[in-house]
Every structure is written in structure tokens, then in C-alpha cells.
Design a protein around this motif. Structure first.
Motif, PDB file in Angstrom:
ATOM      1  N   ASN A  87       0.847  -1.197   0.000  1.00 56.72           N
ATOM      2  CA  ASN A  87       0.000   0.000   0.000  1.00 56.72           C
ATOM      3  C   ASN A  87       0.884   1.249   0.000  1.00 56.72           C
ATOM      4  OD1 ASN A  87      -2.564  -1.293   0.063  1.00 56.72           O
ATOM      5  ND2 ASN A  87      -2.240  -1.748   2.242  1.00 56.72           N
ATOM      6  N   ALA A  88       1.593   1.438  -1.093  1.00 59.50           N
ATOM      7  CA  ALA A  88       2.525   2.573  -1.192  1.00 59.50           C
ATOM      8  C   ALA A  88       1.765   3.890  -1.215  1.00 59.50           C
ATOM      9  CB  ALA A  88       3.366   2.430  -2.448  1.00 59.50           C
ATOM     10  N   GLN A  89       2.231   4.845  -0.396  1.00 60.66           N
ATOM     11  CA  GLN A  89       1.576   6.162  -0.341  1.00 60.66           C
ATOM     12  C   GLN A  89       2.253   7.097  -1.339  1.00 60.66           C
ATOM     13  OE1 GLN A  89      -1.210   6.538   1.534  1.00 60.66           O
ATOM     14  NE2 GLN A  89      -0.901   4.349   1.934  1.00 60.66           N
ATOM     15  N   THR A  90       1.875   6.991  -2.609  1.00 66.01           N
ATOM     16  CA  THR A  90       2.449   7.833  -3.648  1.00 66.01           C
ATOM     17  C   THR A  90       1.334   8.493  -4.453  1.00 66.01           C
ATOM     18  OG1 THR A  90       2.509   6.159  -5.406  1.00 66.01           O
ATOM     19  CG2 THR A  90       4.346   6.175  -3.839  1.00 66.01           C
ATOM     20  N   SER A  91       1.632   9.670  -4.986  1.00 65.84           N
ATOM     21  CA  SER A  91       0.644  10.372  -5.813  1.00 65.84           C
ATOM     22  C   SER A  91       0.418   9.623  -7.132  1.00 65.84           C
ATOM     23  CB  SER A  91       1.121  11.796  -6.088  1.00 65.84           C
ATOM     24  OG  SER A  91       2.370  11.786  -6.771  1.00 65.84           O
TER      25      SER A  91
END
Length: 573
Positions: free
Chosen positions: A262-266
């Protein structure tokens, strides 16, 4: 609370200032090894480390990139006649001036690493907060130094067995930004024996089909592809279907084994929005503006309606000699080093306190580059300078004991000749070469004659005396080839030391050669009355009288007088 009060550690005798004599260092050419590098700047110094550090301070202040020290810290049997408060007071009182000089020697972006056990760690931490500044504390690293099994060691009383030590890391100041990223490596089988999330295999990579485009935060295009006809199986499925072992599956499908994060990237959010959160496998193609792929066309995969990042295991492994190793960024727990063969390293025996070359290599890797100066003032068996030499750093090592000759010199000579094949030699592809100069501390400058009067030590010749006076006055000793009276320099000021009686005509001859704006200090044994007021640009000081009281002469040993940490070898080893 008063504005002048501050949080600090106090102990008996803390306010007693040590007036350390600045000694000169005298090279012993017979013990130096300069055949392959006559211009070497590496220094191996035999002598009390507090005196030696004081000798280095004027020339090397602000020039050392990395300091590692492993001071003696087992105080138990060293102070059997003192109570605990006095014991710690002595230890702290002798560490404080050393740390203060080490702080001065560090570059503004430099780092010091201090290895210690739990007996003095808490005291040392507060002392270092005071000297280096609490804001400059970087990390406390925990190093596993012994195995937990075995009946030997400290598990027979109320205490648990000691199998870890600590390394306190402090920067000189805000110019230090961060450590370089270093990694530790585990054999693939060891990684598989641990719980891990990499259990999915992309057995069929499918085909990319362009779907749409969106834009990144900088308005660059992000091209989005849907992966058609891909197929995923679990590792356990493949084991059942093929009859292969787990390690065989990982070796065969290494570039296709993945997990979802669950990578928090735009980018993730932009992909999910662009495909209307449709379930599937999508690949975003774009040029990152930061990170390891900065400026390179990059493809990143996302799966599922929430667009979870596809993270492949092969990005975290390296292949060495046909075997895969899992790579992890090094944190503050260093439990991956073998101590079982440390006694073989350097071909010197040092049963107490010897550290693995791999440990020092990691420290040097984290905060320095080739050509930087590395310093160790508690050299012991010579591990720090040996590793620094193999890694093409400049180095300074200080050792009080005879191991400066029996261990440190012998170990370095083997490295220079290429005979040492131990430690990190193979890892860094060290062959041979380099050199060092061997130094001894000069004797004390001032002694007493048979009547108790202070006089200049007769062991000092004219050059030694001139060098010593330059050091005392904060000048760099560098005799000028044209002007005999320019023996030391400090910007536009010079120092001249002579045993000749100074007369007015002597002083006039020097004054005529001085340029406008130049300033001169003359140290001499005697001079004509009133001569000291003749020239404003020339100051005359009578030796040894003016030196008396400035420092403590005649003291050759500020030894901590503390035994080395005992070795608790496991019976299995």
C-alpha cells in the motif's frame, strides 16, 4: 532556574581543568613504512592519547571526517578501592578532555562513533550531549557481538548474558546531513526461513496495452498500460505442481516473485483514478523527478481496485558467485556480523576487545569518501587504521601500549606488502601499497635542574625547541628558506625561537627585514633590558619562565587505567 543553568552530568572533580602540555611529535624513520609512498600523510603514533591529541589539535582542527573510538569501559576491577561514585568520576573525568579535543578535530560535517557497553553507556550519552550538543546526536547503534547460546559468560547470576554493545554516533554540527545508504546481506535461504511477504509469482507476464494518460505533479505525462493475459500463482502452488523445492522456485522465478504494498504515492492515486478503480494489473510509465530512478523512463506496476504497488523481490537481492542474497538497508540493529573468526584478522593476536574489520568498514562507508581522514585514538590491535588503509582513506592512529609496535605496525606492514589476506581484503579488492609514518611523543619541554629551577629539557635540540614553541603559541611550524627568523607562521604573524642572548643590534637586523603588517613573536632565554618595548610589531617572551603555569609539564601518562572488556567466548565457538 537561572538562565545560566543547563542540563548536564556532574561528578567529583569535573571542574578541575587538565592543563595538558602540547608536545611535538617526532618521527622515527626506522619504524616508518614509506618505501611505496614517501609522501604519505598517514600517522601511527605511540604515546598517551590525550597528549597525542593535544599535539594534533593545532594542525588537524576541523579536518577529520570520521572518528571511531573503542575506549576501555570495564571499570569493575580497575577501581576496587573506590566506591561507585568515585569510580565513575574518574572515568568521566578522563574521557571528557579527550572528547573535547576530538570534537575540535572533527570537520563541520564530520561524525564520531564511540563504542561502549551498558556499564557506562548512559553516562557517556549525557556527557556527549554536553560536549557535542544534544541536537547533534544521530543514533545509538546496537551491535550483536556474541551468540546467546552457550553456558559461558554472564548468565549464572542475576544478570542476563551480555551479547550486545552500543555505538553512539554524534555529528560535529548541522553541516552533517545524513549517512550514506549501506546494506546488509542475507543468504536467500536465511531470508526464506523468516516470515516474508514475497509469495506470489507472475508466471506469465502478459502483454501491455495502452489505456490512457494522465499527468504527474510537474505536468509530465504518465502513460498507463493495462496488462492483458497475465497469470499469477503462489509459491506453494508451484511447489505442488512442479515438485521443486522452495529454494528452487525462488531461484528460477526470482525476477517474477512479488508482493503487493500500500505505497503512499501520488502516482498510485493518479493511476487508480484514471482507470476508475477498475480491478486489474496496470503499469504506469513516467520519468521520476526524484529517487533512485530520477530522470530515467520508469515502469511501475499496480494491481487491484485499490491499485496496490507491485514490488518485485529481485529489486531487493543481489547475485554473488551464483547465489542470491537478500539486501536490506542498515538500521540501528547490527546483528549480521560474524565475530567467530575475528581473532584471525590482521594476523595478530588480541584476545580482548578486537573488533571485526567488517564493522569498521560499515562505519567508514556510511560517512566518508576516499581521501578523507579517519582517526582512532584508542587503536588497540589496529583494526580502524587497517580498514581505513584498505579503503584508501587517510588515517591517524594513536596507541599507548606496546601493541603500537607488536600489533599495529606489524598489521599495517602486512597490508602494505600485500601479505594480509584477512578481514575485508577480498571485499574491497585490496592488493598492496601505501605507507605511514611512525611517531613518538617528544619528552616534556621543561624539567628541573638539580637546584629545583625550571629549565629547558636538554633532550631538545634547536629544531625541536623551535617546533615546540610554535606549537605552544599556536603557530604552524614551517621554517622559511629565506628568513631564518620565520620559523612558524599564523597568517601575518611569525614566531622565532633562539637560545642566543638578544641584543638591540640583533633585533634591529630582524626588524629591517620585516614587511609592513607583519608581526613577530621571539622566544629566547635572555635579552637586554628594555628591549621588549623597542618595537610594537615585535613581542619578546623569555623561556621557560613565561610558559610556567600554562600547562602541566613532566606528566607523560593520562592513562585511563581501566582494564579492557573481558571476552566471553561461547563454548560452541
Amino acid at each position: 532556574m537561572s538562565k545560566n543553568q543547563k542540563l548536564e552530568l556532574t561528578w567529583v572533580g569535573k571542574e578541575t581543568e587538565l592543563k595538558i602540555e602540547p608536545r611535538i611529535l617526532i618521527e622515527n624513520p626506522e619504524l616508518s613504512n614509506t618505501a611505496q609512498d614517501p609522501n604519505t600523510e598517514n600517522m601511527l603514533i605511540h604515546g598517551d592519547n590525550l597528549l597525542a591529541l593535544k599535539a594534533l589539535e593545532s594542525k588537524y582542527a576541523g579536518k577529520v571526517k570520521c572518528i571511531y573510538i573503542d575506549p576501555p569501559y570495564n571499570t569493575g576491577s580497575a577501581f576496587e578501592h573506590y566506591d561507585d561514585n568515585v569510580e565513575h568520576s574518574i572515568w568521566l573525568g578522563l574521557m571528557k578532555p579527550r572528547l573535547e579535543i576530538l570534537h575540535n578535530l572533527l570537520k563541520e560535517e564530520g561524525v564520531i562513533f564511540i563504542q561502549i557497553d551498558d556499564n557506562e553507556q548512559a553516562y557517556l550519552k549525557v556527557l556527549c550531549d554536553e560536549i557535542f550538543g544534544r541536537s547533534n546526536f544521530i543514533n545509538m547503534i546496537c551491535v550483536k557481538s556474541k551468540a546467546s547460546s552457550g553456558a559461558s559468560g554472564g548468565g549464572e547470576d542475576r544478570r542476563l548474558k551480555k551479547n550486545v554493545e552500543y555505538i553512539l554516533a554524534y555529528s560535529k554540527g548541522p553541516d552533517f546531513k545524513q549517512f550514506k545508504t549501506v546494506y546488509k546481506y542475507f543468504p536467500l535461504q536465511e531470508f526464506l526461513n523468516r516470515p516474508n511477504a514475497y509469495k506470489s509469482v507472475l508466471v506469465d507476464t502478459g502483454k501491455l496495452e495502452y489505456t490512457c494518460s494522465t499527468v504527474a505533479g510537474n505536468n509530465d505525462e504518465i502513460r498507463i498500460y493495462e496488462v492483458k493475459d497475465y497469470k499469477v500463482k503462489s509459491v506453494s502452488q508451484l511447489i505442488k505442481e512442479t515438485g521443486m523445492t522452495e529454494i528452487e522456485i525462488y531461484n528460477k522465478y526470482m525476477d517474477r516473485i512479488f508482493t503487493l504494498e500500500n505505497a503512499q504515492t501520488s502516482i498510485r492515486q493518479r493511476v487508480a483514478d484514471s482507470v476508475n478503480h477498475r480491478d486489474g494489473y496496470f503499469v504506469a510509465e513516467y520519468i521520476p523527478i526524484s529517487g533512485k530512478n530520477k530522470g530515467k523512463l520508469t515502469q511501475v506496476g499496480f494491481m487491484g481496485a485499490t491499485a496496490r504497488l507491485v514490488s518485485f523481490l529481485n529489486n531487493l537481492v543481489v547475485k554473488q558467485e551464483g547465489e542470491y542474497y537478500k539486501r536490506e538497508k542498515v538500521g540501528t540493529l547490527w546483528d549480521d556480523m560474524s565475530w567467530s573468526s575475528v581473532f584471525l584478522e590482521g594476523n595478530v593476536s588480541f584476545p580482548s576487545g578486537k573488533k571485526p574489520e567488517e564493522l569498521i568498514k560499515r562505519i567508514i562507508d556510511m560517512c566518508s569518501d576516499e581521501g578523507d581522514i579517519i582517526l582512532d585514538s584508542f587503536l588497540g590491535s589496529g583494526t580502524t587504521v587497517s580498514v581505513a588503509h584498505k579503503m584508501n582513506r587517510k588515517w591517524i592512529g594513536i596507541e599507548l601500549g606496546d601493541q603500537a609496535y607488536t600489533h599495529d605496525k606489524a598489521r599495517l606492514d602486512g597490508i602494505i606488502s600485500g601479505q594480509d589476506k584477512t578481514g575485508i581484503t577480498k571485499v574491497v579488492n585490496w592488493q598492496c601499497g601505501g605507507g605511514y609514518k611512525f611517531y613518538e611523543l617528544a619528552p616534556t619541554l621543561i624539567v628541573e635542574d638539580k637546584f629545583g629551577n625550571p629549565i629547558i629539557n636538554k633532550e631538545y635540540n634547536a629544531d625541536m625547541l623551535a617546533a615546540a614553541m610554535a606549537l605552544h603559541e599556536g603557530f604552524e611550524y614551517a621554517p622559511d628558506t629565506n628568513y631564518y627568523w620565520k620559523q612558524g607562521k599564523n597568517e601575518n604573524a611569525y614566531i622565532f625561537t633562539t637560545t642566543t642572548h638578544l641584543t638591540e643590534s640583533y633585533l634591529d637586523s630582524i626588524s629591517k627585514e620585516m614587511q609592513e603588517g607583519e608581526y613577530l613573536v621571539i622566544a629566547c632565554k635572555s635579552f637586554d633590558s628594555g628591549l621588549e618595548r623597542l618595537y610594537k610589531s615585535i613581542k619578546i617572551k623569555k623561556i621557560p619562565q613565561y610558559l610556567l603555569g600554562r600547562c602541566e609539564f613532566g606528566k607523560d601518562n593520562y592513562d585511563l587505567n581501566i582494564v579492557d572488556v573481558p571476552v566471553y567466548d561461547d563454548e560452541e565457538e
